[in-house]
Design a protein around this motif. Structure first.
Motif, short mmCIF file in Angstrom:
data_model
loop_
_atom_site.label_atom_id
_atom_site.label_comp_id
_atom_site.label_asym_id
_atom_site.label_seq_id
_atom_site.Cartn_x
_atom_site.Cartn_y
_atom_site.Cartn_z
N TYR A 1 41.29 12.81 -0.42
CA TYR A 1 40.91 11.40 -0.22
C TYR A 1 42.15 10.51 -0.14
O TYR A 1 42.19 9.55 0.64
CB TYR A 1 40.00 10.93 -1.35
CG TYR A 1 38.64 11.59 -1.37
CD1 TYR A 1 37.81 11.59 -0.25
CD2 TYR A 1 38.17 12.23 -2.52
CE1 TYR A 1 36.57 12.20 -0.27
CE2 TYR A 1 36.92 12.84 -2.56
CZ TYR A 1 36.13 12.82 -1.43
OH TYR A 1 34.90 13.43 -1.45
N GLU A 2 43.14 10.82 -0.93
CA GLU A 2 44.34 9.98 -0.98
C GLU A 2 45.20 10.07 0.28
O GLU A 2 46.09 9.24 0.48
CB GLU A 2 45.16 10.32 -2.23
CG GLU A 2 44.47 9.88 -3.52
CD GLU A 2 45.28 10.18 -4.77
OE1 GLU A 2 46.23 10.98 -4.68
OE2 GLU A 2 44.95 9.62 -5.83
N THR A 3 44.92 11.04 1.15
CA THR A 3 45.65 11.11 2.42
C THR A 3 45.23 9.97 3.35
O THR A 3 45.96 9.62 4.29
CB THR A 3 45.39 12.44 3.16
OG1 THR A 3 44.00 12.51 3.55
CG2 THR A 3 45.75 13.63 2.29
N GLY A 4 44.06 9.41 3.10
CA GLY A 4 43.53 8.36 3.96
C GLY A 4 42.96 8.88 5.26
O GLY A 4 42.50 8.11 6.11
N ALA A 5 42.95 10.20 5.42
CA ALA A 5 42.47 10.81 6.67
C ALA A 5 41.14 11.54 6.49
O ALA A 5 40.67 12.22 7.40
CB ALA A 5 43.51 11.79 7.20
N VAL A 6 40.56 11.39 5.30
CA VAL A 6 39.30 12.06 4.99
C VAL A 6 38.23 10.99 4.75
O VAL A 6 38.44 10.07 3.96
CB VAL A 6 39.44 12.96 3.75
CG1 VAL A 6 38.09 13.51 3.33
CG2 VAL A 6 40.41 14.10 4.05
N THR A 7 37.12 11.10 5.44
CA THR A 7 36.06 10.10 5.37
C THR A 7 34.77 10.71 4.85
O THR A 7 34.42 11.84 5.19
CB THR A 7 35.80 9.49 6.77
OG1 THR A 7 37.01 8.92 7.26
CG2 THR A 7 34.73 8.41 6.71
#
Length: 470
Positions: A276-282
Motif C-alpha cells: 500500500y505504501e508504494t502508492g501503486a496498489v489500489t
C-alpha cells in the motif's frame, strides 16, 4: 446411451400394458440451467420437458432410481452438465442439482434445514474448506470414509496433498471436488510497454511492489489488491505459521488464535502494508478482478478457479499472464494449501440415499469428470490420472495459464494445510475488518493483527462453550 435404453424399456412396458389392460406409466426428472460465473446469479429453477418425464425408468428392483438432491455454490452450467451426464450414464441414481448461492448461502441454508429435522436438507452438499470443522463437529454429515471402507474404494487416485488436507485423524469426512489456489494475474502487454519482461512475473512481495510502481500510470493502477482473508491463510501456510493453536486445529480442537503471538500474522500484514505504501496498489474491493479485466489495473491476486472467466472476459483484448502467488519471505516457501470445496453426505439416516450419493461422489472425481471440470473452469483436477489424458496435455499446451495452479499444488509441501476451526467464516470477517483498518491507516499492522487475534480467540471460546465436543 441411457435415454435410448430407457425408450426401449418404455416400449416393452407399453406392450405389456396393452396385453394386461391394466398398467399405467409415470415418472419424473429435471434439469438445471445456470449462469456462467461463480456465485453471482439468482437461484435457478429446475424443469424437464413433459415429453421426457416418462423416460426415467431405471433397471432396479423398484423400477425407480434413487433420487438425491445436491446443493452447490457453483453458478456455472459446467456443473449442471456434469450432473446431467451422470444421470444419463446409469439408471439407478438420479441427481437433482440445485444452485443455492455463495458458499456462505449454501452452508447457512444447510444448517437451517438440518436444524429443522433434515427433511428439506439435500443428500449431498458442497461446503468450502473453511466449513470443515463445523460439518464434522455438528454431526450433520456422514463421513465418506464409511463407504470408502465398505467398498474398499481406492483414494490414492487423489492428489496426495488434497487427500491429506481433507483427512482428519485418519478419517476422510468429505469427498474433494473443486480445488483451487491463489495466483497472480497480470497484463503482459502492460509489462512490455513498461519495459518489463512479460514472461517473468514478480516472485516475491518485494518485487511485486517494485513492479507495481513501474506499471502505475495516471489511468492504470499498478495492482488491484483485494482484501481477501483466503490470501491471508495462503500466506500464513506459505511461511510455515499457524493461525490457530493445536496444529491449526488438526491435532485437537483449536482453543485460541495464535497468528499475532507467533509473529506470522504481523509478517503478512507488514508485507501488504508495504505494498500500500508504494502508492501503486489500489483497493477495488470485490471488483479487483473486474478492474484487471477492464485494464484499470495491471495485476491482481485472485483464485485460479477464475482462469476461464478471465480468459473469456478479456476475449483477446490483451495477453493475460498467470504467475505463482508471490512469496512474502523468499527464504521460506512451505507450499500453498488447498482452497475450494468438497462434497458432503448429509446425515439424514437414509442408508439407501447415502449409498446412492456415494456413487455420485465417485463419478465427480473420475479422471474424465475432473478433466472436464479443470479445462472449463480453472480449478485444478484432483484426480492424478486426469493429467495423463491426452486432451488435458494438449489443453495445457494451448492454454498455459491453466497450468500454473496445477504446478503450484504439485510442488507444494504435503503438510501445507490450512486451519480447521468452527468459526472460520466469522474469523475471516474479523481479519478482513482489521486488514482494511490497516490499509486506511486507522491501525498499524501490529495493532490490526493483535486486535484480530483477540477477537477471533473470543469467537473460538464462545463456539467451544456452546458446542462442546461429544
Amino acid at each position: 446411451m441411457r435415454r435410448l435404453a430407457m425408450k426401449r424399456k418404455l416400449t416393452a412396458i407399453i406392450m405389456v400394458s396393452i396385453m394386461t389392460m391394466g398398467l399405467a406409466l409415470s415418472g419424473c426428472g429435471n434439469e438445471e440451467q445456470t449462469g456462467t460465473q461463480e456465485n453471482i446469479s439468482d437461484k435457478i429453477e429446475q424443469s424437464v420437458p413433459e415429453e421426457l418425464q416418462t423416460e426415467q425408468i431405471p433397471d432396479n428392483a423398484n423400477n425407480e432410481p434413487v433420487k438425491i438432491t445436491f446443493w452447490h455454490a457453483m453458478n456455472t452450467d459446467v456443473i449442471t452438465n456434469l450432473v446431467n451426464k451422470f444421470n444419463e450414464s446409469q439408471e439407478d441414481v438420479y441427481v437433482e442439482c440445485i444452485y443455492q448461492g455463495s458458499y456462505g448461502d449454501v452452508l447457512n441454508a444447510f444448517k437451517l434445514a438440518m436444524m429443522a429435522g433434515g427433511a428439506d436438507a439435500p443428500d449431498v452438499v458442497q461446503v468450502y474448506e473453511g466449513g470443515s470443522a463445523f460439518m464434522i463437529e455438528s454431526g450433520y454429515a456422514t463421513p465418506v470414509q464409511k463407504y470408502i471402507d465398505e467398498e474398499k474404494f481406492d483414494t490414492s487416485v487423489l492428489l496426495p496433498i488434497v487427500e491429506n488436507y481433507y483427512t482428519f485423524n485418519g478419517t476422510m469426512y468429505s469427498m474433494p471436488f473443486n480445488c483451487s489456489n491463489a495466483v497472480l494475474y497480470y497484463n503482459k502487454d502492460m509489462f512490455a510497454a513498461a519495459g518489463l519482461d512479460p514472461e517473468t512475473p514478480p516472485a516475491t512481495f518485494e518485487e511485486l511492489g517494485e513492479v507495481a510502481k513501474k506499471l502505475q500510470t495516471t489511468d492504470v493502477a499498478g495492482m488491484a489488491l483485494p482484501i481477501d482473508c483466503s490470501l491471508f491463510e495462503f500466506n500464513m501456510v506459505n511461511i510455515g505459521q499457524e493461525i490457530v493453536n493445536n496444529g491449526n486445529g488438526r491435532e485437537s480442537r483449536a482453543t485460541k488464535a495464535v497468528f499475532a503471538q507467533n509473529g506470522g500474522g504481523l509478517k503478512v500484514f507488514e508485507a501488504y502494508n508495504a505494498l500500500y505504501e508504494t502508492g501503486a496498489v489500489t483497493d477495488f474491493g470485490s471488483d479487483s478482478l473486474k478492474a484487471f479485466i477492464a485494464q484499470k489495473a495491471a495485476m491482481t491476486l485472485s483464485s485460479s478457479s477464475l482462469a476461464s472467466t478471465v480468459e473469456k472476459s478479456v476475449a483477446g483484448s490483451f495477453e493475460v499472464g498467470v504467475g505463482a502467488i508471490p512469496l512474502i519471505d523468499k527464504s521460506v516457501n512451505c507450499g500453498i494449501p488447498v482452497g475450494g470445496g468438497t462434497l458432503w453426505l448429509a446425515n439424514k439416516g437414509d442408508a439407501e440415499k447415502e449409498k446412492a450419493a456415494f456413487e455420485f461422489l465417485k463419478y465427480m472425481i473420475e479422471p474424465e469428470t475432473q478433466a472436464t471440470w479443470h479445462m472449463a473452469t480453472g480449478y485444478y483436477a484432483i484426480n492424478a490420472h486426469a493429467y495423463e489424458l491426452e486432451e488435458v496435455k494438449a489443453f495445457h499446451e494451448a492454454n498455459p495459464l491453466f497450468k500454473i495452479a496445477v504446478d503450484q499444488i504439485m510442488n507444494s509441501n504435503l503438510e501445507a494445510v490450512g486451519p480447521v476451526y468452527g468459526v472460520n467464516m466469522e474469523a475471516r470477517g474479523k481479519i478482513q475488518d482489521h486488514w482494511r483498518a490497516m490499509m486506511e491507516k486507522k491501525e498499524t499492522p501490529e495493532q490490526a493483527v493483535t486486535a484480530a487475534e483477540s477477537e477471533i480467540t473470543e469467537l473460538i471460546e464462545q463456539y467451544n462453550l456452546t458446542n462442546p465436543v461429544q
